[in-house]
Structure formats: structure tokens, C-alpha cells
Design an enzyme around this catalytic site. Structure first.
Site, mmCIF file in Angstrom:
data_model
loop_
_atom_site.group_PDB
_atom_site.id
_atom_site.type_symbol
_atom_site.label_atom_id
_atom_site.label_comp_id
_atom_site.label_asym_id
_atom_site.label_seq_id
_atom_site.Cartn_x
_atom_site.Cartn_y
_atom_site.Cartn_z
ATOM 1 N N SER A 93 0.530 -0.839 0.025
ATOM 2 C CA SER A 93 -0.021 -0.196 -0.199
ATOM 3 C C SER A 93 1.077 1.488 -0.212
ATOM 4 C CB SER A 93 -0.555 0.436 1.472
ATOM 5 O OG SER A 93 -0.218 -0.457 2.142
ATOM 6 N N GLY A 96 0.656 5.853 -3.766
ATOM 7 C CA GLY A 96 0.407 6.875 -4.482
ATOM 8 C C GLY A 96 -0.677 6.998 -5.459
ATOM 9 N N ASP A 110 -5.724 -8.430 -0.764
ATOM 10 C CA ASP A 110 -6.715 -8.475 0.330
ATOM 11 C C ASP A 110 -8.016 -9.347 -0.704
ATOM 12 O OD1 ASP A 110 -4.477 -6.725 0.409
ATOM 13 O OD2 ASP A 110 -5.955 -5.051 0.161
ATOM 14 N N ILE A 111 -8.644 -9.638 1.316
ATOM 15 C CA ILE A 111 -9.443 -10.116 0.884
ATOM 16 C C ILE A 111 -11.062 -9.684 0.304
ATOM 17 C CG2 ILE A 111 -11.555 -12.039 2.126
ATOM 18 C CD1 ILE A 111 -9.033 -13.385 3.244
ATOM 19 N N GLU A 112 -10.727 -8.417 1.037
ATOM 20 C CA GLU A 112 -12.035 -8.294 1.507
ATOM 21 C C GLU A 112 -11.396 -7.019 -0.263
ATOM 22 O OE1 GLU A 112 -9.237 -7.327 3.948
ATOM 23 O OE2 GLU A 112 -10.075 -6.249 5.447
ATOM 24 N N GLN A 157 5.634 -9.446 -10.944
ATOM 25 C CA GLN A 157 5.204 -10.418 -12.256
ATOM 26 C C GLN A 157 4.041 -10.702 -10.991
ATOM 27 O OE1 GLN A 157 8.515 -12.999 -13.287
ATOM 28 N NE2 GLN A 157 9.567 -11.186 -13.084
ATOM 29 N N CYS A 191 -12.656 25.675 12.953
ATOM 30 C CA CYS A 191 -13.167 24.690 13.645
ATOM 31 C C CYS A 191 -12.860 24.654 15.044
ATOM 32 C CB CYS A 191 -13.478 23.208 13.027
ATOM 33 S SG CYS A 191 -15.070 22.904 13.137
ATOM 34 N N LEU A 192 -12.753 23.710 15.241
ATOM 35 C CA LEU A 192 -12.051 23.650 17.433
ATOM 36 C C LEU A 192 -11.497 25.027 17.556
ATOM 37 C CD1 LEU A 192 -12.298 22.123 19.770
ATOM 38 C CD2 LEU A 192 -10.076 20.901 18.758
ATOM 39 N N HIS A 250 -14.809 24.657 7.467
ATOM 40 C CA HIS A 250 -12.716 23.984 6.808
ATOM 41 C C HIS A 250 -12.736 24.995 5.385
ATOM 42 C CE1 HIS A 250 -12.317 21.363 10.179
ATOM 43 N NE2 HIS A 250 -13.613 21.073 10.576
ATOM 44 N N GLU A 305 -10.085 24.417 4.156
ATOM 45 C CA GLU A 305 -8.628 24.319 3.664
ATOM 46 C C GLU A 305 -9.236 23.412 2.794
ATOM 47 O OE1 GLU A 305 -9.963 24.120 6.806
ATOM 48 O OE2 GLU A 305 -9.613 21.663 7.361
HETATM 49 N N1 GLN Z 1 -14.934 19.098 17.894
HETATM 50 C C1 GLN Z 1 -15.598 20.326 17.772
HETATM 51 C C2 GLN Z 1 -17.572 20.280 17.622
HETATM 52 O O1 GLN Z 1 -17.746 19.311 17.521
HETATM 53 C C3 GLN Z 1 -14.406 20.982 16.497
HETATM 54 C C4 GLN Z 1 -15.063 19.618 15.284
HETATM 55 C C5 GLN Z 1 -13.669 20.357 14.554
HETATM 56 O O2 GLN Z 1 -13.038 21.149 14.552
HETATM 57 N N2 GLN Z 1 -14.033 19.732 13.200
HETATM 58 O O3 GLN Z 1 -17.959 20.945 17.069
#
Ligand code: GLN
Length: 545
Positions: free
Chosen positions: A13, A16, A146-148, A191, A382-383, A517, A519
Site C-alpha cells: 500500500s 500513491g 486482499d480478501i476485502e 510479476q 473549527c475547534l 473548514h 482548507e
Molecule cells: N470538536 C468540535 C466539534 O465537534 C470541532 C470539530 C472540528 O474541528 N472539525 O464541534
């Protein structure tokens, strides 16, 4: 009619495959074809949403709210095509659907079996919504043998028969290891892996051979002979200087030309690779550099913050600089002898990313405080935004007991669980005891930006934006006045004005927290404005430090 390109992996695995699929799609796109990429994951989780980032890397969230494999992030970054729920399927989801049908009695008394029921559902997924795509690339997770993955290979075998070679191709990505004691590249694992695939009824059309040393013509000929593929279809895939160099490198090795030859489309025009050349140039020839601290939890495994890492690189390319990312485990800031200043002072910017759970949260809050007090550019995601709000409550609004209910019972829930919100599908309701899988506020939601805010300038004057979410907790709007009095302005809100989406500090050079997010939407040729702005602020800071 859509043509299907299946991408399998052999030997080991981590070769890439995802990047290979994304690069091939980008090369076909550069020739004017319309492409889409799908990922088949053979594991039994319904989706990766409940898997640890340490096990599986980042969970990539789509606009339509699917929690998917991080390879879908590569696909989107390389092609600009927004991934959808229907682009990622797992064995778990397939079995979940089959068992639900069986319980409803939809199989009318039949014995439900891997062949044909599981394979039919895999084919249905691969063939769904072909729209007007020219090529649909399907990457099969895991390694042949892999079996899966057996039902997936069997479904490919059936589709090859049903659609014919003119509409299907199989690209097998394999490893040609270098044995330093012998000073030789070894073709035997390839091979064996191809023999395994052919024993399942699937003859690959192209072999992409990952190798650390150039593949000599003699070895290429040997692989072609033993594996029953044309010599030109044995493509050398040396390690690249960066992931963004991969499309041009594979093009130079003839990957896209050989795929088109397979489909008898070789007369088509040459690709326009200008934008990839520009990206590689920006990446390889920076005019300066900045260092950004990412203070988070899963810093031991860069894949856990894959999109974040890439978005910072895109922001750096937009500013023609190189970004050095210093990954810092926030827990180290919680030790009694922690010297936060010594660690953070040399940084040109500080970012607190998304995360879950209380571990390390005090270290994140301490980092926010350092950035605020020392006027170092700060980005909370987010957090990270939630921690910026808790920090503000404690240190600029006088609410010393401020916390998040994610970390345990609190009298001052600056951040609390959301139990109700509006989505495109209508009112969503959850409780503290809801299932963990697929129940967060997920996918694209609109935010309204305050005029004259820093963030609306960052977004080029936009008043409404759509960004992707993945969280269960939310900054509590009841504390808005208290936090704004302390200088933290709520500059982006949900359309109903109830859910804080963005906070910023007007008295700081660059201090922005976002509940979403960003990003996830950044692309090398279209860097996200917040990341471009954040790195620009880091460049300014680097002139001061
Ligand atoms: N733990 C936080 C929440 O659930 C932030 C989640 C996160 O950063 N994606 O709201």
C-alpha cells in the site's frame, strides 16, 4: 459515452494510487476531456467519519455532506471537480444497503450473495450518473490480493466484459523495489502482483511502476513480457519532488498518451499543461519563506491534516514564498515547565486546526492567547475558532469559567452542542446520545459576512459565502455581546443569525476564526483567499521578527 479507467494497486500500500488517479484525471482534463474520479474502499466502515485520523488520515468532507476518504481531496485539488457523496463507496455502505433491502424483502426470496448482489451494487455505483463525462476513473483502495478487495476486482472483470475494451482500461500501480546489496531493481513483485490480478480474470492494460531508481529498458521489456502488456504501457514512476510535479512527470513518461492510445484517441490534441507548469514554478522557485506553527492534536501523522497542509502550500504559492510548517502538539503547552514563548516567538503565524475532544485544549487556548497578545497572525479553524472564543471569554470578557460542553459539564458553555439547525433538507435535530457516524453538521452551509469586516475583504467583498462544515458543537450566540465587548467581533453568521460562522479581532493585524473548514476547498491553481491572506500576513510578520 463515459469510458471507465480502473486503478488498482499491487505489492504494497501507500504507492500513491490516489495521486496517480488525480494526476491522470488532470492530464486528461488538460486535453479538454470531462473527468470524474471515484474511490472504492474495501473496508467495512460505512464511511471513514468515525475512524481515527491516526488510522486513516483526514476525513475529507464534500459539499453535499459526505465524509470521505482523503484521496477525494487530491482528486478535487487536482481537477477542481467537486466530489460528491456518490464518488466514494465502502464495502460497509454496500452491505448496509443490501441488508436493508433484504430486510424489506426486496430480493423476493432470493439467496443474497456476494456474486451477483454485492458485485451488482459495486457496478451500479461505478456506473451511476455518467452525465456527460468522457472518463470516469475508479480507484480501488487496498492492494490486489486482499480478501476485502475481491468483490471489487470481480466487478471490474464483469464490467470489462459488459462494456468491452473500448470503454474500459485497467491501470495497475505497482512497486519495483531497489535492492541496494545487489544494486538492482527487482521486477518479481510486479510479476507476482499482475499474476494475482490476472488469476482473478483482470488483465491490466497499463502498469505504473513506482521506483526509486530509473527503470532500465531491459527491466521494462521484462515486465512487459511477463505481464503481457505493451512495453510502452510499462510506465516508469519515479518519486517526484512534490505532489504538484506528478502530473507533468507522468505526462513526460507517456502515461496519458498511452491511456489515449488504448482508447484509440491518440490523434487528439496535445494537452495544455500551462497551469501545471506555473504551479511547479511557484512551488520550486519561492522568493522568500515563512514559518507557521500548527498547534493541534494529530501532529504525529501529517495525513491527519492533509488538506490543511496543502492549503497552506497553496497560500504560500499565491504569495510566491515557501511555507515551513512547524507541527506542535498542543499538549506540550500544558506542562508546568512549558515555555510557550520560546516555541512560538520565532513563528510568523499561528494556526489552531480542527479537532475533537478535550485533550490538549488548554494548550490550544494558550496558543491563541499568545497570538492575540503578541499580535502574531492567527487562524483558528473549527475547534480552533471555538478555542479562540473560549480564550476571549476568559481573558478579554471576564468569564473565567468559560469552556466547551465537549470537554465536560460547564456553567459557561461558550461552545455547546447543537441540537437543531436548518439545512437544505430542512430542520436537523440531534441529541447528545445520537449516533456518532454521519450526524454532525456536515457539508456546505452559507455564511453571511458583515460589511467592512476583515473577512469580507479577504473574500473580495463577498456578502455571502458557502463553506464546508464538520462539527457537532457551536459557539453559543448567547455570549455574542459579552465577547464583542471584549473585542472579538462576530463577522460571519448563518443566514438565520443563530450560528456564529466567523470571528475576528479588528485590533489585531490578522486574527480570524472560522467554524468551517476552508482548507477543503483550496486548490493549487485557486488558493483559498483565507489561506492566501493568512500567508500574506505571515510574510508581513516575517519582516518584523
Ligand atoms: N470538536 C468540535 C466539534 O465537534 C470541532 C470539530 C472540528 O474541528 N472539525 O464541534
Amino acid at each position: 459515452m463515459a469510458r471507465y479507467i480502473f486503478i488498482t494497486g499491487g505489492v504494497v500500500s501507500s504507492l500513491g494510487k490516489g495521486l496517480m488517479a488525480a494526476s491522470l484525471a488532470a492530464l486528461l482534463q488538460a486535453r479538454g476531456y470531462k473527468v470524474r474520479i471515484r474511490k472504492f474502499d474495501p473496508y467495512l466502515n460505512v464511511d471513514p467519519g468515525t475512524m481515527s485520523p491516526y488510522q486513516h488520515g483526514e476525513v475529507y468532507v464534500t459539499d453535499d455532506g459526505a465524509e470521505t476518504d482523503l484521496d477525494l481531496g487530491h482528486y478535487e485539488r487536482f481537477t477542481g471537480v467537486s466530489a460528491r457523496q456518490s464518488d466514494n463507496i465502502t464495502s460497509g455502505r454496500i452491505y448496509q444497503q443490501i441488508i436493508a433491502k433484504e430486510r424489506r424483502g426486496d430480493y423476493l426470496g432470493a439467496t443474497v450473495q456476494v456474486i451477483p448482489h454485492v458485485t451488482d451494487m459495486i457496478k451500479e455505483f461505478a456506473l451511476a450518473d455518467p452525465d456527460d463525462h468522457d472518463f470516469i476513473l475508479c480507484e480501488i483502495g487496498g492492494t490486489v490480493g486482499d480478501i476485502e478487495s475481491l468483490p471489487f476486482i470481480e466487478a471490474i472483470r464483469q464490467m470489462r466484459n459488459e462494456l468491452g475494451p473500448d470503454r474500459t482500461a485497467v491501470v495497475h500501480v505497482t512497486l519495483v523495489p531497489y535492492i541496494s546489496a545487489a544494486g538492482e531493481l527487482k521486477t518479481k513483485p510486479t510479476q507476482h502482483s499482475v499474476r494475482e490480478l490476472t488469476s482473478l480474470g483482470v488483465q491490466p492494460d497499463l502498469l505504473l511502476c513506482r521506483c526509486e531508481h530509473p527503470l532500465p529498458e531491459s527491466e521494462r521489456a521484462k515486465i512487459a513480457l511477463f505481464c503481457n502488456v505493451r512495453k510502452e504501457a510499462v510506465i516508469q514512476a519515479l518519486d517526484a519532488s512534490s505532489i504538484y510535479a506528478v502530473p507533468l512527470q507522468y505526462h513526460a513518461e507517456g502515461l496519458d498518451a498511452e491511456v489515449l492510445r488504448h482508447f484509440r484517441l491518440e490523434k487528439d490534441p496535445a494537452p495544455n499543461l500551462g497551469r501545471w507548469a506555473d504551479i511547479v514554478d511557484r512551488h520550486n522557485n519561492p522568493e522568500g519563506e515563512v514559518t507557521v506553527a500548527v498547534v493541534g492534536k494529530y501532529v504525529g501523522l501529517p495525513d491527519a491534516y492533509k488538506s490543511l497542509n496543502e492549503a497552506l502550500v497553496h497560500g504560500a504559492m499565491a504569495n510566491r514564498v515557501k511555507v515551513n510548517i512547524r507541527w506542535i502538539d498542543s499538549e506540550i503547552f500544558e506542562q508546568d515547565d512549558a515555555d510557550i514563548a520560546a516555541q512560538l516567538e520565532p513563528m510568523h503565524a499561528i494556526l489552531v486546526p480542527g479537532g475533537f475532544g478535550s485533550r490538549g485544549s488548554e494548550g490550544k487556548i494558550a496558543s491563541v492567547r499568545f497570538a492575540r497578545e503578541h499580535k502574531v497572525p492567527f487562524f483558528g479553524i473549527c475547534l480552533g475558532m471555538q478555542m479562540a472564543c473560549v480564550e476571549a471569554a476568559r481573558h478579554t470578557s471576564g468569564i473565567s469559567a468559560a469552556s466547551s460542553s465537549e470537554f465536560g459539564p460547564t456553567d459557561q458553555p461558550i461552545v455547546g452542542i447543537i441540537t437543531e439547525w436548518m439545512s437544505k433538507e430542512g430542520l436537523q435535530q440531534r441529541g447528545a446520545d445520537s449516533d456518532l457516524g454521519g450526524t454532525m453538521r456536515l457539508g456546505a452551509y452559507e455564511a453571511r459576512l458583515a460589511g467592512n469586516s476583515h473577512v469580507s475583504t479577504m473574500y473580495g467583498g463577498a456578502e455571502r459565502i458557502m463553506e464546508r462544515h464538520r462539527h457537532r458543537y457551536e459557539v453559543n450566540v448567547a455570549y455574542r455581546d459579552a465577547l464583542e465587548k471584549g473585542g472579538l467581533v462576530f463577522s460571519g453568521m448563518s443566514p438565520d443569525g443563530l450560528l456564529p460562522e466567523i470571528v475576528e479581532r479588528p485590533d489585531h493585524p490578522w486574527f480570524i476564526g472560522v467554524q468551517f473548514h476552508p482548507e477543503l476547498k483550496s486548490k493549487p491553481f485557486d488558493p483559498h483567499p483565507l489561506f492566501a491572506g493568512f500567508i500574506a500576513a505571515a510574510v508581513d510578520q516575517s519582516r518584523l521578527v
